[in-house]
Design a protein around this motif. Sequence first.
Motif, PDB file in Angstrom:
ATOM      1  N   LEU A  20       0.816  -1.211   0.000  1.00 63.72           N
ATOM      2  CA  LEU A  20       0.000   0.000   0.000  1.00 63.72           C
ATOM      3  C   LEU A  20       0.854   1.268   0.000  1.00 63.72           C
ATOM      4  O   LEU A  20       0.438   2.310  -0.514  1.00 63.72           O
ATOM      5  CB  LEU A  20      -0.941   0.003   1.203  1.00 63.72           C
ATOM      6  N   LEU A  21       2.055   1.168   0.556  1.00 65.66           N
ATOM      7  CA  LEU A  21       2.978   2.305   0.557  1.00 65.66           C
ATOM      8  C   LEU A  21       3.801   2.364  -0.728  1.00 65.66           C
ATOM      9  O   LEU A  21       4.649   3.245  -0.877  1.00 65.66           O
ATOM     10  CB  LEU A  21       3.914   2.218   1.763  1.00 65.66           C
TER      11      LEU A  21
ATOM     12  N   TYR B 118       0.256  -8.197  -8.591  1.00 64.97           N
ATOM     13  CA  TYR B 118      -0.675  -7.404  -9.403  1.00 64.97           C
ATOM     14  C   TYR B 118      -0.505  -5.913  -9.114  1.00 64.97           C
ATOM     15  O   TYR B 118      -0.407  -5.093 -10.035  1.00 64.97           O
ATOM     16  CB  TYR B 118      -2.100  -7.869  -9.109  1.00 64.97           C
ATOM     17  N   TRP B 119      -0.463  -5.558  -7.845  1.00 62.51           N
ATOM     18  CA  TRP B 119      -0.279  -4.142  -7.483  1.00 62.51           C
ATOM     19  C   TRP B 119       1.072  -3.613  -7.973  1.00 62.51           C
ATOM     20  O   TRP B 119       1.212  -2.427  -8.254  1.00 62.51           O
ATOM     21  CB  TRP B 119      -0.410  -3.963  -5.977  1.00 62.51           C
TER      22      TRP B 119
ATOM     23  N   VAL C 196      -7.574   2.538   0.983  1.00 62.29           N
ATOM     24  CA  VAL C 196      -6.120   2.569   1.213  1.00 62.29           C
ATOM     25  C   VAL C 196      -5.341   2.062   0.008  1.00 62.29           C
ATOM     26  O   VAL C 196      -4.128   2.289  -0.089  1.00 62.29           O
ATOM     27  CB  VAL C 196      -5.725   1.747   2.469  1.00 62.29           C
ATOM     28  N   SER C 197      -6.017   1.407  -0.934  1.00 62.37           N
ATOM     29  CA  SER C 197      -5.311   0.893  -2.120  1.00 62.37           C
ATOM     30  C   SER C 197      -5.317   1.890  -3.282  1.00 62.37           C
ATOM     31  O   SER C 197      -4.883   1.543  -4.383  1.00 62.37           O
ATOM     32  CB  SER C 197      -5.935  -0.429  -2.576  1.00 62.37           C
ATOM     33  N   LEU C 198      -5.795   3.116  -3.062  1.00 60.70           N
ATOM     34  CA  LEU C 198      -5.889   4.101  -4.148  1.00 60.70           C
ATOM     35  C   LEU C 198      -4.565   4.292  -4.879  1.00 60.70           C
ATOM     36  O   LEU C 198      -4.526   4.417  -6.102  1.00 60.70           O
ATOM     37  CB  LEU C 198      -6.352   5.460  -3.594  1.00 60.70           C
ATOM     38  N   ASN C 199      -3.474   4.353  -4.119  1.00 61.15           N
ATOM     39  CA  ASN C 199      -2.179   4.684  -4.724  1.00 61.15           C
ATOM     40  C   ASN C 199      -1.585   3.550  -5.542  1.00 61.15           C
ATOM     41  O   ASN C 199      -0.688   3.789  -6.352  1.00 61.15           O
ATOM     42  CB  ASN C 199      -1.180   5.072  -3.621  1.00 61.15           C
ATOM     43  N   VAL C 200      -2.055   2.318  -5.325  1.00 58.16           N
ATOM     44  CA  VAL C 200      -1.400   1.173  -5.973  1.00 58.16           C
ATOM     45  C   VAL C 200      -2.311   0.392  -6.909  1.00 58.16           C
ATOM     46  O   VAL C 200      -1.823  -0.403  -7.704  1.00 58.16           O
ATOM     47  CB  VAL C 200      -0.813   0.205  -4.913  1.00 58.16           C
ATOM     48  N   GLU C 201      -3.615   0.615  -6.838  1.00 60.66           N
ATOM     49  CA  GLU C 201      -4.549  -0.155  -7.657  1.00 60.66           C
ATOM     50  C   GLU C 201      -4.447   0.255  -9.132  1.00 60.66           C
ATOM     51  O   GLU C 201      -4.722   1.398  -9.490  1.00 60.66           O
ATOM     52  CB  GLU C 201      -5.985   0.057  -7.142  1.00 60.66           C
TER      53      GLU C 201
ATOM     54  N   VAL D 249      -6.479  10.657  -2.244  1.00 65.17           N
ATOM     55  CA  VAL D 249      -5.234  10.000  -1.837  1.00 65.17           C
ATOM     56  C   VAL D 249      -4.667  10.684  -0.597  1.00 65.17           C
ATOM     57  O   VAL D 249      -4.237  10.025   0.368  1.00 65.17           O
ATOM     58  CB  VAL D 249      -4.213  10.015  -2.992  1.00 65.17           C
ATOM     59  N   HIS D 250      -4.674  12.010  -0.607  1.00 63.55           N
ATOM     60  CA  HIS D 250      -4.181  12.774   0.547  1.00 63.55           C
ATOM     61  C   HIS D 250      -5.044  12.500   1.782  1.00 63.55           C
ATOM     62  O   HIS D 250      -4.544  12.449   2.906  1.00 63.55           O
ATOM     63  CB  HIS D 250      -4.170  14.272   0.206  1.00 63.55           C
ATOM     64  N   GLN D 251      -6.349  12.331   1.563  1.00 70.50           N
ATOM     65  CA  GLN D 251      -7.288  12.138   2.675  1.00 70.50           C
ATOM     66  C   GLN D 251      -6.989  10.862   3.459  1.00 70.50           C
ATOM     67  O   GLN D 251      -7.202  10.805   4.674  1.00 70.50           O
ATOM     68  CB  GLN D 251      -8.719  12.102   2.127  1.00 70.50           C
ATOM     69  N   VAL D 252      -6.510   9.829   2.773  1.00 72.51           N
ATOM     70  CA  VAL D 252      -6.210   8.578   3.485  1.00 72.51           C
ATOM     71  C   VAL D 252      -4.771   8.546   3.992  1.00 72.51           C
ATOM     72  O   VAL D 252      -4.293   7.506   4.447  1.00 72.51           O
ATOM     73  CB  VAL D 252      -6.488   7.340   2.603  1.00 72.51           C
ATOM     74  N   GLY D 253      -4.084   9.683   3.903  1.00 66.00           N
ATOM     75  CA  GLY D 253      -2.750   9.787   4.486  1.00 66.00           C
ATOM     76  C   GLY D 253      -1.632   9.351   3.578  1.00 66.00           C
ATOM     77  O   GLY D 253      -0.495   9.162   4.027  1.00 66.00           O
TER      78      GLY D 253
END
Length: 605
Positions: A430-431, A463-464, A578-583, A599-603
């Motif tokens: 996720l990071l 996959y990610w 939380v998967s927004l950045n990698v999906e 993306v910013h909202q979930v840190g």
Amino acid sequence: MGNVVRSPRLYHFGRFTADARTGELTEAGIRKPLRDQSFQLLLALLEQPQTLITREELAGRLWPAGTFVDFDRGLNKVVNHLRDALGDSAEHPRFIETLPRRGYRFIAPVIGGEIEPHSPTPAPPPIHRRPMIHVLAGAAIVAALAAGAIAWRWTSPRNTPARISAIAVIPLENLSPDAGEQYFADGLTDALITDLAKSGGVRVTSRTSTIQYRGTKKTIKEIGRELNVDAVVEGTVTHDAGRVRVTAQLIQVSTDMHLWADAYERDVREILALQRALATDIARQIDIFLKPIDRTPLVNPEAYGLYLKGRYAFYKYTSAGWQEAIKDFNEALAIDPRFAPAHSGLAETYLVAGAYGAIPTDEAFTRGKAAAVAALQLDESLASAHYALATAHTWYDWDWAGAEREFRRGLELNPQSALGRNWHAGYLSLLGRHDEAIAEHQRARGLDPLSLIVNANLTRGLYWARRYDEAIAQGRNTLELDRAFGVALFWLEGALRHAGRFDEAVALREAASPERAPIIGRTYQHDGFDALMRESAERFAKGGFLATAARCYAQIGERDEALRLLDACAQRRCSNLVSLNVEPDFDLLRDDPRFQKLVHQVGLR
């Protein structure tokens, strides 16, 4: 030259041949799997056919001098294994006759064959075995010294084992009068695995992969090869009248040699001390170190029994099993609110059940987090509670620093928790730390090679990371374990889509939803893949799966609808955000300021 000595190599009886040189038993030329001890028992009987061989003589031959094992049960188990291999029975014997309370006799005709000459070799030093009366006397002495724990150990420079770097504990056999006490034996197996894993000195196979060997007739070598381990622990559990008795033995895979055996008996309230003594003794034999603890508290037997029932139900990995586990853990805590392992078990159950959709996400994470916090307030050393709290921080709190801290502590306390490393790998993905994540997934799979969720989540990690070909291969491998496992199907379908293999993706959808297969096939053939994605998006949105619906809309370029659903998800604090950045499905949205705000909202950045 010295005198030539002639020694028998082969024994023929019925359709069988026993080769004393190679340790092999064949039936009509086909090799029969047989453990080393069972073969040694067979040789002892074949060497003196039609002659009574006493139980004491056989015990002396099968176990090295100074070894303690429950000879009666141990010998019975070896005889039964040999009879299984020969297709023999105690009631109507063709080969091995039982003389009750005395011993055994080989009753079939035996022909010694292929007598071959060899030069004499120096005789090995004599092995002085203690008479059984001395063993029994020793039992009384050691029992008194150990205050309830019976422990004989042996070491022999002639039998020094090779370095053990990986070990498996196969399910302890339930010998309790109540057959329904299987949960108790399984619970002790799980506790032993956990205690050994805490050392980090060897790889310890997780319970999910070893449970399939309960009651197996496979040889130790077969088990070792399948799990890729150097040694196997097997044993028995008897729980009766407020007492617990455990026997265990350590067997080297490469030689089928028994390296160690022990028996322990205690009041059930001292079960934690028994577990610790057993794990410590095994650790000593394989040259690893378990950190000493100041004391092991007494437990309430009823609360402990309910806790073990909860763990037993948890590992069913079904919705009904998790509901049952939650009930058992809560009942244990009603009896003993300070029993930290029950709080930790409750935390793991809520989080896993929530991840599978068996419990609403909000309930799963809020209650799971509360249970993990309660466990750590009582016992900060519970690695499972740290892993659970880290997972709640990741998927529910969006507290990335807190998650990092808890994962780090969990890894310090138990670096060989397959479930913990599986969760940690997801956090790393996720990071965007994909190489680290995949390495962590592979460590989890090494600890639990047959776990469906561990294997499926490795597919997700690949996959990610946009390593679609590898994800497809891993997804296919996972489905070989269970062709209907939904999590693996989900991530495999995504990898196929992004690899441009739409026909295969559609075929997978049809296989996963046979009742909808005609609609899926017709829509794809007549209207194309975009139409199929739109139909899926509408179904997911109607069912409340907003993030999944948003993925489908994003894939067909309907940005506004995808972002509207993601915004609704944010209002509900959907864990999937939380998967927004990698999906990969969201790659088409990345340049949109509205998406960047989410993306910013979930840190994440």
